[in-house]
Enzyme design. Sequence first.
Site, mmCIF file in Angstrom:
data_model
loop_
_atom_site.group_PDB
_atom_site.id
_atom_site.type_symbol
_atom_site.label_atom_id
_atom_site.label_comp_id
_atom_site.label_asym_id
_atom_site.label_seq_id
_atom_site.Cartn_x
_atom_site.Cartn_y
_atom_site.Cartn_z
ATOM 1 N N ARG A 71 0.838 -1.198 0.000
ATOM 2 C CA ARG A 71 0.000 0.000 0.000
ATOM 3 C C ARG A 71 0.874 1.250 0.000
ATOM 4 N NH1 ARG A 71 -5.147 0.193 0.830
ATOM 5 N NH2 ARG A 71 -5.170 -1.849 1.847
ATOM 6 N N GLU A 81 0.750 -7.695 -3.988
ATOM 7 C CA GLU A 81 -0.526 -6.987 -4.175
ATOM 8 C C GLU A 81 -0.295 -5.484 -4.035
ATOM 9 O OE1 GLU A 81 -4.238 -5.765 -1.341
ATOM 10 O OE2 GLU A 81 -3.342 -7.729 -1.013
ATOM 11 N N GLY A 106 -2.925 -6.899 10.711
ATOM 12 C CA GLY A 106 -2.192 -7.083 11.960
ATOM 13 C C GLY A 106 -1.347 -8.342 12.029
ATOM 14 N N THR A 109 -7.852 -3.971 -2.901
ATOM 15 C CA THR A 109 -8.970 -3.034 -2.816
ATOM 16 C C THR A 109 -9.672 -2.945 -4.180
ATOM 17 O OG1 THR A 109 -7.538 -1.802 -1.270
ATOM 18 C CG2 THR A 109 -9.695 -0.853 -1.759
ATOM 19 N N GLY A 113 0.761 -6.510 5.448
ATOM 20 C CA GLY A 113 0.909 -5.141 4.990
ATOM 21 C C GLY A 113 1.951 -4.356 5.747
ATOM 22 N N LYS A 130 -10.348 -13.858 2.056
ATOM 23 C CA LYS A 130 -9.547 -12.983 2.905
ATOM 24 C C LYS A 130 -10.322 -12.763 4.209
ATOM 25 C CE LYS A 130 -8.144 -8.068 2.848
ATOM 26 N NZ LYS A 130 -7.926 -6.913 1.946
#
Length: 204
Positions: A15, A38, A157, A67, A177, A127
């Site tokens: 991200r 991703e 997390g 997303t 992430g 997911k």
Amino acid sequence: MNIDDYQPPLVAILRGLSPAEAPAVAAALFASGFRILEVPLNRPGALECIGIINGIKPPGALVGGGTVLSRQDVEAVFGQGGRILIAPNFNPDVVGLAKSMGMLAVPGVATPTEALAALAAGADAVKWFPAEALGPTGLRSVKTILPSTARVWPVGGIGAGNLGDWRRAGADGFGIGGRLYEPGLPMAELEGRAKEILAAWHAS
């Protein structure tokens, strides 16, 4: 395409990745052993990053969009060479289009009803999101009613320190992430985090 062909089933969620950073970040993660990258679409430059990574990924690796919320998103990711979509929600139209285009689809679910509906619609994995709020206990319960072939990937997390707890609860893979990648992170630190996470996976 078979989702089990991409091992380990650990998704690096990038991200905020910029096109300028994309080649070095992707190369470091691929070299460390990650095989699924991703790039979430809700940040500028995401589609360009997917195209860049698609051009340098090694055999047996996969890049796609996160997303992914609409049919237009699916088509845009596919156009850049992305072959996996990951979403925070389950939209049957999005999953159906992705599957019709030969892509892998991993929609987000938070309940048994959503998980079963997503799998029935053709999802390759689901997911489990947001994992921090749902917890390993919730995952353990849901896994008891899912088909034995179902793949459930907690996201939110997850890091080297708690990956083993989630594995014991039944997790089949993960999306990772902020505990792996942050924009501007030095490459040495990124590589160190990647190796810790992979070591935790192999030890679990």
